[in-house]
Motif scaffolding. Structure first.
Motif, mmCIF file in Angstrom:
data_model
loop_
_atom_site.group_PDB
_atom_site.id
_atom_site.type_symbol
_atom_site.label_atom_id
_atom_site.label_comp_id
_atom_site.label_asym_id
_atom_site.label_seq_id
_atom_site.Cartn_x
_atom_site.Cartn_y
_atom_site.Cartn_z
ATOM 1 N N UNK A 190 10.955 12.870 -0.293
ATOM 2 C CA UNK A 190 11.402 11.665 -1.003
ATOM 3 C C UNK A 190 10.353 11.235 -2.029
ATOM 4 N N UNK A 191 9.073 11.263 -1.635
ATOM 5 C CA UNK A 191 8.016 10.874 -2.560
ATOM 6 C C UNK A 191 7.930 11.837 -3.730
ATOM 7 N N UNK A 192 8.108 13.133 -3.453
ATOM 8 C CA UNK A 192 8.054 14.112 -4.546
ATOM 9 C C UNK A 192 9.193 13.886 -5.540
ATOM 10 N N UNK A 193 10.399 13.675 -5.030
ATOM 11 C CA UNK A 193 11.535 13.446 -5.926
ATOM 12 C C UNK A 193 11.372 12.138 -6.704
ATOM 13 N N UNK B 258 0.840 -1.199 0.000
ATOM 14 C CA UNK B 258 0.000 0.000 0.000
ATOM 15 C C UNK B 258 0.873 1.246 0.000
ATOM 16 N N UNK B 259 0.430 2.238 -0.734
ATOM 17 C CA UNK B 259 1.158 3.505 -0.777
ATOM 18 C C UNK B 259 0.955 4.275 0.521
ATOM 19 N N UNK B 260 1.994 4.981 0.946
ATOM 20 C CA UNK B 260 1.905 5.771 2.165
ATOM 21 C C UNK B 260 1.593 7.231 1.918
ATOM 22 N N UNK B 261 1.214 7.576 0.691
ATOM 23 C CA UNK B 261 0.942 8.977 0.373
ATOM 24 C C UNK B 261 -0.364 9.459 0.988
ATOM 25 N N UNK B 262 -1.309 8.532 1.137
ATOM 26 C CA UNK B 262 -2.608 8.903 1.705
ATOM 27 C C UNK B 262 -3.064 7.810 2.660
ATOM 28 N N UNK B 263 -3.993 8.188 3.526
ATOM 29 C CA UNK B 263 -4.534 7.218 4.474
ATOM 30 C C UNK B 263 -5.524 6.279 3.786
ATOM 31 N N UNK B 264 -6.127 6.727 2.680
ATOM 32 C CA UNK B 264 -7.092 5.901 1.957
ATOM 33 C C UNK B 264 -6.444 4.596 1.520
ATOM 34 N N UNK B 265 -7.150 3.498 1.696
ATOM 35 C CA UNK B 265 -6.651 2.206 1.272
ATOM 36 C C UNK B 265 -5.764 1.511 2.286
ATOM 37 N N UNK B 266 -5.388 2.185 3.360
ATOM 38 C CA UNK B 266 -4.539 1.581 4.379
ATOM 39 C C UNK B 266 -5.436 1.109 5.531
ATOM 40 N N UNK B 267 -6.080 -0.035 5.297
ATOM 41 C CA UNK B 267 -7.080 -0.527 6.249
ATOM 42 C C UNK B 267 -6.484 -0.812 7.622
ATOM 43 N N UNK B 268 -5.263 -1.352 7.650
ATOM 44 C CA UNK B 268 -4.672 -1.705 8.941
ATOM 45 C C UNK B 268 -4.405 -0.464 9.792
ATOM 46 N N UNK B 269 -3.828 0.570 9.188
ATOM 47 C CA UNK B 269 -3.570 1.803 9.937
ATOM 48 C C UNK B 269 -4.884 2.452 10.373
ATOM 49 N N UNK B 270 -5.892 2.442 9.494
ATOM 50 C CA UNK B 270 -7.189 2.984 9.875
ATOM 51 C C UNK B 270 -7.783 2.215 11.047
ATOM 52 N N UNK C 162 8.785 7.431 8.891
ATOM 53 C CA UNK C 162 8.118 7.448 7.588
ATOM 54 C C UNK C 162 7.056 6.371 7.456
ATOM 55 N N UNK C 163 6.987 5.406 8.412
ATOM 56 C CA UNK C 163 6.008 4.330 8.276
ATOM 57 C C UNK C 163 4.589 4.784 8.558
ATOM 58 N N UNK C 164 4.417 5.911 9.259
ATOM 59 C CA UNK C 164 3.071 6.474 9.351
ATOM 60 C C UNK C 164 2.578 6.822 7.954
ATOM 61 N N UNK C 165 3.486 7.296 7.131
ATOM 62 C CA UNK C 165 3.147 7.670 5.759
ATOM 63 C C UNK C 165 4.096 8.739 5.263
ATOM 64 N N UNK C 166 4.240 8.774 3.938
ATOM 65 C CA UNK C 166 5.029 9.848 3.315
ATOM 66 C C UNK C 166 4.073 10.961 2.886
ATOM 67 N N UNK C 167 3.365 11.487 3.854
ATOM 68 C CA UNK C 167 2.351 12.501 3.587
ATOM 69 C C UNK C 167 2.994 13.792 3.077
ATOM 70 N N UNK C 168 2.296 14.442 2.133
ATOM 71 C CA UNK C 168 2.809 15.702 1.613
ATOM 72 C C UNK C 168 2.673 16.830 2.625
#
Length: 497
Positions: free
Chosen positions: A125-128, A37-49, A71-77
């Motif tokens: 990192x995600x942006x680059x 699962x991508x860490x850019x958004x919370x959507x789709x991350x059922x376990x973290x939700x 960074x495991x919480x997410x690579x949020x912008x």
């Protein structure tokens, strides 16, 4: 994690967490894992939700949360988003430990500064990486290679090696397995190619609309590549896509960093002309584009709303399908793009769709709760002496290596008369041996009861349950899952059912 590579594989992360727990005397009682699962958004991350929901509701039965790194919480912008999730946990009295970091998360000035910097670095990192990946995709498109997506009616995907030699045709759902392999488009069955050519001829030479062409194809029993009847939108997509004249087009729509979907103007498209064999003549395609472009014009917000009001007066009701199937209307996507959502456009013209859209939030909450239900079922089976684990490929629960379980949460809804109903959609693709249908209570906050549905006895992929059902279903109803947990052998379970 979003890939299987390097230190961020879930197995490597879990090894670090276990060593950390052993050194500190912690006992790991539950693992929340969002694999692939991508860490850019919370959507789709059922376990973290599910984790955040349990902590927020005060239902957490643990005292600490072990995380590999910041960074495991997410690579949020927005770096504050990751900080917020940690704050929710600390506010509930649950301390967060970063097991792979070189600092102790003790609330000191130094640790707070390092966490802030690392959250910003994770987003950067995600942006680059996005820039590099996009540049690589553009280069491959210019070389004539297909970059993902369904091939479309009348086309197929061909896998080729690094020397350009064909390796075989890819079926639906199949992907390349080697990084050096590439994918190109080839014409599909001749019967489908003839239908594509006929669509262009009917549109350009005979002047039929997309709706009329769809009606003709449906009358003849012709189905789309998804085995569905033709619609105006399906015909329109064939008429405007340059892949049917052999051009490889990329970047028509941008969804960078999963922030906002943007439809790009044609001058921003990345293209490679004559990359694939053409199905229709270019002159015929260009004529079709001229007809489509002549119908298109830039409409102001007032013009869009005026047309929407007119359609409402004509049809009496509105929906995305009704808008898309009307020849004189812009697409429903145009309204979503301009006003943010169809509901917002409806509100601006004073239209109430008379539908309770709270189900969207309920479904989101149920998706977040589903992993916990699965974990509870597995725990119950293991407590009773059985073996249960989730199959990584199918996500079904395998019990004692003998039979598979699927868990479905059925949302409760009320009819106009006040009666309660539950709609259960069974998984006909994976065909589990038994489906556990969890009927939620009338507030959709917790389970009301469970139905065990053996695949041998269920012939329909959809079930509609009421408060009182026939004997055939009520015979499998249990107020708890304890009975299921006691069944350690398949023969015993089938005999009991």
């Amino acid at each position: 994690m979003s890939t299987d590579h390097q230190k961020y594989s879930t197995e490597n992360q879990l090894d670090v967490l276990r060593r950390y727990a052993d050194d500190r005397g912690y006992e790991i009682i539950r693992v929340y894992e969002d694999s692939g699962r991508s860490g850019l958004r919370l959507d789709g991350r059922e376990a973290l939700q599910s984790l955040i929901a349990a902590v927020s509701a005060g239902q957490a039965d643990f005292q600490a949360i072990l995380v590999y790194d910041v960074s495991r919480w997410g690579r949020f912008q927005n770096a504050d988003e990751g900080a917020y999730h940690e704050y929710v946990c600390s506010r509930a009295g649950i301390r967060v430990h970063y097991c792979g970091e070189q600092f102790e998360n003790d609330g000191s000035i130094g640790s707070n500064l390092l966490k802030t910097v690392k959250r910003v670095m994770a987003g950067e990192y995600s942006r680059e990486l996005s820039v590099k990946v996009f540049a690589g995709q553009c280069r491959l498109v210019e070389l004539g290679y297909r970059q993902g997506g369904h091939p479309g009616y009348g086309l197929r995907r061909m896998l080729i090696d690094e020397q350009g030699s064909p390796k075989g045709e890819l079926s639906k759902g199949e992907r390349k397995s080697l990084q050096t392999d590439r994918v190109v488009l080839i014409p599909g069955p001749e019967a489908e190619c003839d239908i594509v050519r006929e669509i262009y001829a009917l549109f350009v030479l005979r002047g039929l609309s997309e709706t009329q062409i769809a009606a003709l194809l449906n009358a003849r029993g012709v189905l789309t590549d998804f085995d569905r009847p033709w619609t105006r939108a399906a015909v329109h997509q064939i008429l405007i896509n340059e892949k049917y004249i052999g051009h490889n087009i990329f970047n028509r729509v941008s969804f960078k960093l999963k922030q906002r979907r943007v439809k790009n103007p044609r001058e921003m498209w990345i293209r490679a002309n004559d990359a694939f064999p053409a199905i229709v003549e270019e002159a015929l395609f260009l004529r079709a584009r001229q007809i489509v472009d002549a119908r298109s014009q830039h409409l102001s917000d007032d013009d869009l709303l005026t047309r929407l009001r007119g359609l409402l007066q004509q049809k009496g009701v509105l929906s995305g399908f009704i808008i898309d199937e009307c020849e004189t209307m812009p697409s429903s996507g145009a309204y979503r793009h301009r006003f943010g959502s169809l509901l917002r456009a409806y509100q601006l013209i004073g239209y109430d769709p008379e539908r309770d859209y709270r189900y969207i939030e309920i479904n989101r909450r149920l998706r977040a709760a589903h992993p916990q239900f699965v974990a509870d079922i597995i725990s119950g089976i293991q407590t009773a002496g059985g073996k249960a684990e989730v199959d990584a490929a199918t996500q079904l629960i395998c019990v004692n290596g003998e039979f598979a379980l699927s868990v479905i949460l059925a949302r409760c809804s009320a009819t106009l008369a006040g009666s309660l109903r539950w709609h259960v959609r069974l998984d006909t693709g994976l065909v589990p041996d038994i489906t556990i249908a969890v009927r939620m209570d009338e507030f959709n906050r917790g389970p009301q009861d469970y139905f065990l549905l053996p695949s041998l006895d269920i012939t329909s992929e959809k079930l509609r349950l009421s408060e009182q059902n026939g004997l055939g279903l009520d015979a499998y109803r249990f107020d708890t899952l304890d009975y299921l947990f006691l069944m350690s052998r398949r023969a015993q379970l089938v005999e009991a059912l």
